[in-house]
Design a protein around this motif. Structure first.
Motif, mmCIF file in Angstrom:
data_model
loop_
_atom_site.group_PDB
_atom_site.id
_atom_site.type_symbol
_atom_site.label_atom_id
_atom_site.label_comp_id
_atom_site.label_asym_id
_atom_site.label_seq_id
_atom_site.Cartn_x
_atom_site.Cartn_y
_atom_site.Cartn_z
ATOM 1 N N LEU A 143 9.720 -6.717 11.562
ATOM 2 C CA LEU A 143 9.070 -6.464 10.265
ATOM 3 C C LEU A 143 10.100 -6.214 9.159
ATOM 4 O O LEU A 143 9.960 -6.731 8.044
ATOM 5 C CB LEU A 143 8.156 -5.248 10.375
ATOM 6 N N ALA A 144 11.154 -5.430 9.489
ATOM 7 C CA ALA A 144 12.169 -5.112 8.473
ATOM 8 C C ALA A 144 12.888 -6.393 8.027
ATOM 9 O O ALA A 144 13.103 -6.602 6.826
ATOM 10 C CB ALA A 144 13.164 -4.093 9.030
ATOM 11 N N ILE A 145 13.221 -7.281 9.003
ATOM 12 C CA ILE A 145 13.906 -8.541 8.650
ATOM 13 C C ILE A 145 12.992 -9.401 7.784
ATOM 14 O O ILE A 145 13.396 -9.959 6.763
ATOM 15 C CB ILE A 145 14.351 -9.294 9.928
ATOM 16 N N THR A 146 11.698 -9.474 8.194
ATOM 17 C CA THR A 146 10.736 -10.287 7.428
ATOM 18 C C THR A 146 10.623 -9.775 5.994
ATOM 19 O O THR A 146 10.650 -10.559 5.038
ATOM 20 C CB THR A 146 9.344 -10.240 8.106
ATOM 21 N N CYS A 147 10.495 -8.444 5.860
ATOM 22 C CA CYS A 147 10.317 -7.871 4.514
ATOM 23 C C CYS A 147 11.584 -8.057 3.673
ATOM 24 O O CYS A 147 11.499 -8.309 2.476
ATOM 25 C CB CYS A 147 9.999 -6.382 4.590
ATOM 26 N N LEU A 148 12.753 -7.939 4.317
ATOM 27 C CA LEU A 148 13.995 -8.018 3.530
ATOM 28 C C LEU A 148 14.312 -9.452 3.110
ATOM 29 O O LEU A 148 14.685 -9.705 1.962
ATOM 30 C CB LEU A 148 15.164 -7.432 4.355
ATOM 31 N N PHE A 149 14.138 -10.411 4.033
ATOM 32 C CA PHE A 149 14.607 -11.774 3.738
ATOM 33 C C PHE A 149 13.513 -12.760 3.343
ATOM 34 O O PHE A 149 13.797 -13.767 2.723
ATOM 35 C CB PHE A 149 15.371 -12.344 4.948
ATOM 36 N N THR A 156 3.017 -5.883 2.683
ATOM 37 C CA THR A 156 3.825 -5.905 3.920
ATOM 38 C C THR A 156 4.728 -4.673 3.991
ATOM 39 O O THR A 156 4.928 -4.105 5.062
ATOM 40 C CB THR A 156 4.659 -7.198 4.025
ATOM 41 N N ASP A 157 5.251 -4.256 2.817
ATOM 42 C CA ASP A 157 6.071 -3.032 2.799
ATOM 43 C C ASP A 157 5.236 -1.838 3.267
ATOM 44 O O ASP A 157 5.702 -0.999 4.035
ATOM 45 C CB ASP A 157 6.568 -2.735 1.374
ATOM 46 N N GLU A 158 3.989 -1.791 2.797
ATOM 47 C CA GLU A 158 3.110 -0.663 3.157
ATOM 48 C C GLU A 158 2.790 -0.696 4.650
ATOM 49 O O GLU A 158 2.749 0.350 5.301
ATOM 50 C CB GLU A 158 1.795 -0.700 2.355
ATOM 51 N N ILE A 159 2.591 -1.911 5.189
ATOM 52 C CA ILE A 159 2.310 -2.028 6.634
ATOM 53 C C ILE A 159 3.514 -1.483 7.413
ATOM 54 O O ILE A 159 3.377 -0.712 8.362
ATOM 55 C CB ILE A 159 2.014 -3.490 7.034
#
Ligand code: COA
Length: 345
Positions: A143-149, A156-159
């Motif tokens: 999730l962190a990689i998806t949100c960052l890149f 999505t940040d809230e999820i």
């Protein structure tokens, strides 16, 4: 099916049913015996503790009152050591007895018994806790990689932040259960997860805006690094767990205490630089947030709160890790000194 065949099958099933009823009766009797034994043990431990406390104070006043010869002093020292030993034995015994939960578990679960009655069950629970952390680390990393890149959406940040709140909350519950089952997890590691729960909650409430966007990338990049360190921690912790279990089960034949110690030190020296770098990241994030909070256009209270929280995490994690390493080094030195003394004897 013919009637005689049906009758034979019915009789077989009925016999099995009768046996089941017998087994169930024996099981319930044993359960009652177990409950009575548990109550008897708990009551005797409480009584013994009280007696030990009284004896200890009598011994102290006795030691202060009169000047004893060497023999008496030795006797008193022996009794003192025995009392200390017995108190440790009571703690070991209690790890297998039902007890009332601490305030946090009482609030979350009610007063349900969380004591696991066998070593196997305790190991299995701990193993499951480590696996849970591993799977959650994978999900959070993804999730962190998806949100960052790839996706810069508030939803999505809230999820991601919501998942963090749930994950840290769950860890605090599991760790409290582990601690009441005799695990030696230091209090700070549990507190660290309470603080992390609050910080993730604060992140959830931080409104979208320029300041949020300025901090977002750093926060997500830090989480990617933290999850990477968590993978290394999993490898180390589950390795320790597996080796400790082997030591317990195989009675130190296949795997020696020295073998465990040398594996642990190799693992630890590999892990520590990554951990300390992680602690520096906490400090850096805290400094960044304090700097942002001083900006004129920064109006959100979340910035100060997070800056303070990350600083607390830095202090707690750094000092506790130092304490763990210091403790382990002291134990190692004591062990070496004991062996030397044995050799000289
Ligand atoms: N979280 C949960 N449990 C922990 C833990 C942690 N961070 N650190 C240790 N434990 C548990 C161990 O599994 C062990 O449990 P057990 O009694 O059920 O077997 C118990 O606490 C005692 O462990 P201890 O011997 O003190 O340490 P260790 O050798 O298992 O681990 C470290 C030492 C330093 C590797 C570990 O404490 C650690 O990873 N700390 C750093 C955490 C951190 O700073 N995270 C942020 C990174 S950015």
């Amino acid at each position: 099916m013919s009637l005689p065949a049906f009758q034979t099958e019915w009789e077989e099933t009925d016999n099995e049913y009768q046996q089941l009823q017998e087994t169930d009766k024996v099981y319930k009797q044993k359960l009652e015996e177990l409950t009575n034994l548990q109550a008897a043990c708990s009551a005797t431990i409480t009584k013994q503790r009280k007696s030990m406390k009284d004896l200890r104070s009598s011994l102290n006043s006795c030691a202060q009152q009169t000047c004893r010869d060497e023999k008496d002093a030795k006797l008193m020292e022996d009794i003192q050591t025995q009392i200390d030993h017995k108190e440790n034995v009571f703690v070991d015994m209690e790890a297998y007895l039902p007890k009332s939960n601490g305030l946090y578990l009482k609030l979350v679960l009610g007063n349900v018994n969380v004591t696991l009655l066998s070593d196997q069950a305790k190991f299995a629970y701990k193993e499951e806790y480590e696996k849970f952390k591993l799977y959650m680390t994978m999900i959070l990393m993804f999730l962190a990689i998806t949100c960052l890149f790839f996706i810069n959406f508030r939803v999505t940040d809230e999820i991601f932040n919501f998942l963090l709140v749930w994950y840290y909350c769950t860890l605090t519950i599991r760790e409290s259960i582990l601690r009441s089952n005799g695990s030696r997890i230091k209090g700070w590691w549990v507190i660290q997860h309470y603080v992390s729960t609050v910080l993730s909650g604060v992140m959830l409430t931080w409104p979208e805006g320029q300041t949020y966007q300025r901090f977002r990338s750093q926060f997500l990049a830090f989480h990617i690094y933290q999850n990477f360190v968590q993978f290394l921690q999993y490898y180390y912790q589950s390795g320790c767990l597996y080796r400790l279990r082997a030591l317990g089960e195989r009675n130190q034949m296949d795997l020696t205490v020295e073998g465990f110690q040398s594996w642990m030190w190799r693992g630890l020296s590999f892990l520590l630089p990554f951990l300390f770098f992680g602690h520096l990241c906490h400090l850096y994030i805290s400094a960044t947030l304090f700097r942002m909070a001083r900006d004129e256009d920064c109006k959100e209270w979340q910035v100060y709160m997070l800056a303070l929280g990350f600083f607390v995490l830095f202090l707690g994690n750094f000092l506790t890790t130092l304490r763990v390493v210091h403790q382990k080094l002291t134990q190692k030195l004591e062990e070496v000194a004991r062996k030397l003394a044995q050799k000289l004897d």
